[in-house]
Design a protein around this motif. Structure first.
Motif, PDB file in Angstrom:
ATOM      1  N   GLY A  72       0.818  -1.187   0.028  1.00  0.00           N
ATOM      2  CA  GLY A  72       0.246  -0.025  -0.301  1.00  0.00           C
ATOM      3  C   GLY A  72       0.949   1.354   0.003  1.00  0.00           C
ATOM      4  N   LEU A  73       1.711   1.249   0.818  1.00  0.00           N
ATOM      5  CA  LEU A  73       2.815   2.569   0.675  1.00  0.00           C
ATOM      6  C   LEU A  73       3.428   2.592  -0.652  1.00  0.00           C
ATOM      7  N   GLY A 132       6.554   5.356 -13.103  1.00  0.00           N
ATOM      8  CA  GLY A 132       5.402   4.864 -13.971  1.00  0.00           C
ATOM      9  C   GLY A 132       4.134   5.217 -13.541  1.00  0.00           C
ATOM     10  N   GLY A 133       3.829   5.512 -12.348  1.00  0.00           N
ATOM     11  CA  GLY A 133       2.500   5.971 -11.864  1.00  0.00           C
ATOM     12  C   GLY A 133       1.865   4.642 -11.447  1.00  0.00           C
ATOM     13  N   ILE A 134       2.714   3.740 -10.866  1.00  0.00           N
ATOM     14  CA  ILE A 134       1.989   2.342 -10.774  1.00  0.00           C
ATOM     15  C   ILE A 134       1.448   2.518  -9.305  1.00  0.00           C
ATOM     16  N   SER A 135       0.051   2.809  -9.377  1.00  0.00           N
ATOM     17  CA  SER A 135      -0.669   3.279  -8.371  1.00  0.00           C
ATOM     18  C   SER A 135      -2.089   2.290  -7.990  1.00  0.00           C
ATOM     19  N   GLY A 370      -2.970   8.849   0.047  1.00  0.00           N
ATOM     20  CA  GLY A 370      -3.323   8.490   1.380  1.00  0.00           C
ATOM     21  C   GLY A 370      -4.082   7.271   1.862  1.00  0.00           C
ATOM     22  N   ALA A 371      -5.190   7.248   1.187  1.00  0.00           N
ATOM     23  CA  ALA A 371      -6.138   6.441   1.247  1.00  0.00           C
ATOM     24  C   ALA A 371      -5.680   4.881   0.968  1.00  0.00           C
ATOM     25  N   THR A 372      -4.774   4.893  -0.158  1.00  0.00           N
ATOM     26  CA  THR A 372      -4.131   3.481  -0.315  1.00  0.00           C
ATOM     27  C   THR A 372      -3.476   3.015   0.807  1.00  0.00           C
ATOM     28  N   ALA A 373      -2.467   3.915   1.440  1.00  0.00           N
ATOM     29  CA  ALA A 373      -1.831   3.363   2.748  1.00  0.00           C
ATOM     30  C   ALA A 373      -2.831   3.143   3.741  1.00  0.00           C
TER      31      ALA A 373
END
Length: 418
Positions: A72-73, A132-135, A370-373
Motif C-alpha cells: 500500500g505504501l 511509472g505511476g504504478i498506483s 493517503g487512502a491507499t496507505a
C-alpha cells in the motif's frame, strides 16, 4: 496545416488564426489517420499497463515479500508521484507546449517497466512506482497504471473530434484500449515475471512511436485558464478528490484481497481480473445511452451508488458472491466515465483542456495516495471490511457533490464554445 496556429522560433505566435473544423487540429480528411495512430498508441500502452497491473503485486508480495501494508505504501508513492507529475506536465502542456508534454508523459511507463527487469529490491520497486505511476488507483478502463499520460491524451483526443461526438469517441477508445489491457492482464498470468516486464517495456515503447505523427494543438505561451474554465476545474477537482479517495481505499487491494483472504493463485486471479476488465470494457459503450437518458450527472450518480452498495456487501459474502461483485465493480465504476470526461472537456475552453484534465487527475490520485496507505493498513492489521465500507461512504458523498455542483440535469455550468 491551413488555418492552424503558426509556430515561431520560441513557440506559437500570439494572435494566430483560430483552428478550423470547430476547433479540431486536423481536417475531416486527415481525421481517420490521426485517430488510428492515437488509438494504436493507446492500445499498445494499455496492453503494457495490463501486464504491469497483474505482475507488480505478485512481484512485490512473493519476491520482495512486502506484505499488504508496504504494498500500500508503494502504491501511495506511485499515486503521489503521479499527482505531482500530472500537475507539472498538464500545466506545461496547456501553457507552453502540448506535444512535448504528451510525449514526455508517455516515456515514463517504459522507464518503469525497465526498472522492474532489474533484480527485485524495494528501492527499485519504489522508483518504478514513482516514475511509472504504478498506483493501481483505477480499473483497466480507468487508466489505473501509467502516470500522467491519460489527461494529456484526453486533451489531444478532444481536439481531434467535434464536441457532439466526444462521449462516443471516449467510449470507443476506452473500449478498444481496455480490451488490450485485459489481454495484457490475461497474458501476465501465464508468463514469467521477467518476460512479463520485458514485453511491457516493448509495448509501451512502441506506443510512443505510434503517437509521434498525431496532430497536437499548438498553444500560446504564458496564457492562463479562462474564468469559466477555472470554475469548472474547481468543481470537477472537488468531486475528483472523493472519487480518488474511494479508489485508493479499495481498488488497489481487490487483487490482494482475493490472494490474502481466499488464497487465489496467480493464473486464476489473472482470469478473474481479465473478466472484470472485459466487462468494464463493454460497460463504457453504454455511456452515450446513459448520457442521453439523463445527462452525465445522472449517469455518474446512478452507476456509482449501485457499485457502492455492492462494495459494502463484498467482504461479508462467500467466495462466489465476492467474485460476482468483483466482476461488476469495474463496470459500474467506468460506465459513465466517457460522459464524465466529455462533460469536463466540453465545459472548459479548448486551450485549457490539458490543464483541466490534469488537475482533475492530480486531485484524484493525490487523494488516493493517503487512502491507499490506509487501505493496506486496514486490510492487514484492522478489519477487512473497513476499505469496502469506506469506499461506499466516499462514493455516496461524491454523488451528492455532483448533484450540488452540476445539477441533477447537468445544467448549472454551460458548455464552452468548442
Amino acid at each position: 496545416m491551413s488555418g492552424s496556429p503558426t509556430e515561431g522560433p520560441n513557440g506559437p505566435r500570439t494572435g494566430a488564426p483560430p483552428l478550423p473544423n470547430g476547433g479540431s487540429v486536423v481536417s475531416p480528411a486527415g481525421r481517420p489517420q490521426a485517430l488510428a495512430n492515437l488509438l494504436l498508441s493507446r492500445v499498445l500502452r494499455g496492453a503494457g499497463a495490463g501486464l504491469i497491473n497483474i505482475g507488480f503485486p505478485y512481484l512485490a508480495l512473493t519476491q520482495v515479500r512486502t506484505g499488504a501494508f508496504l504494498l500500500g505504501l508503494l502504491y501511495a508513492l506511485g499515486a503521489i508521484s503521479t499527482a505531482a507529475l500530472t500537475l507539472v506536465l498538464s500545466r506545461y502542456g496547456s501553457r507552453t507546449h502540448l506535444r512535448h508534454a504528451y510525449l514526455l508523459s508517455m516515456v515514463l511507463l517504459p522507464v518503469a517497466a525497465g526498472l522492474l527487469l532489474l533484480p527485485p529490491e524495494l528501492p527499485v520497486l519504489a522508483l518504478a512506482c514513482a516514475l511509472g505511476g504504478i498506483s493501481a488507483t483505477g480499473s483497466l478502463a480507468g487508466g489505473g497504471v501509467g502516470g500522467p499520460a491519460m489527461p494529456l491524451q484526453t486533451a489531444v483526443l478532444s481536439d481531434l473530434v467535434p464536441a457532439s461526438e466526444r462521449t462516443v469517441w471516449f467510449g470507443r477508445f476506452t473500449f478498444v484500449a481496455t480490451l488490450a489491457s485485459a489481454g495484457g492482464t490475461l497474458l501476465g498470468g501465464y508468463v514469467g515475471l521477467e518476460d512479463l516486464f520485458l514485453l511491457a517495456l516493448a509495448l509501451s515503447t512502441a506506443s510512443i512511436v505510434a503517437a509521434i505523427p498525431v496532430p497536437v494543438r499548438k498553444v500560446e505561451r504564458g496564457r492562463v485558464p479562462t474564468p469559466q474554465s477555472r470554475e469548472t476545474i474547481r468543481r470537477f477537482t472537488a468531486t475528483g478528490v472523493l472519487n480518488g479517495f474511494s479508489q485508493g481505499l479499495l481498488t488497489p487491494f481487490l487483487i490482494p484481497f482475493f490472494v490474502i483472504v481466499f488464497g487465489v493463485p496467480r493464473p486464476e486471479m489473472a482470469v478473474l481480473a481479465t473478466l472484470a476488465g472485459v466487462i468494464g470494457t463493454f460497460a463504457v459503450l453504454t455511456a452515450p445511452a446513459l448520457e442521453r437518458w439523463g445527462g452525465f450527472v445522472r449517469a455518474v450518480v446512478t452507476t456509482r451508488l449501485v457499485g457502492a452498495a455492492l462494495a459494502v456487501a463484498m467482504p461479508f459474502v462467500p467466495f462466489l458472491a465476492a467474485v460476482a461483485f468483483y466482476l461488476a465493480l469495474p463496470a459500474l465504476r467506468v460506465a459513465a466515465l466517457p460522459a464524465q470526461t466529455a462533460a469536463l472537456m466540453g465545459r472548459v475552453s479548448a486551450e485549457d483542456r490539458s490543464e483541466g484534465a490534469g488537475i482533475n487527475q492530480a486531485a484524484r490520485v493525490a487523494a488516493a495516495s493517503g487512502a491507499t496507505a490506509l487501505g493496506g493498513f486496514a486490510l492487514e492489521d484492522l478489519a477487512v471490511a473497513i476499505p469496502f465500507i469506506g469506499y461506499g461512504a466516499a462514493l455516496a458523498i461524491n454523488s451528492y457533490l455532483y448533484i450540488r455542483f452540476f445539477g441533477w440535469r447537468s445544467d448549472r455550468i454551460p458548455t464552452a464554445s468548442t
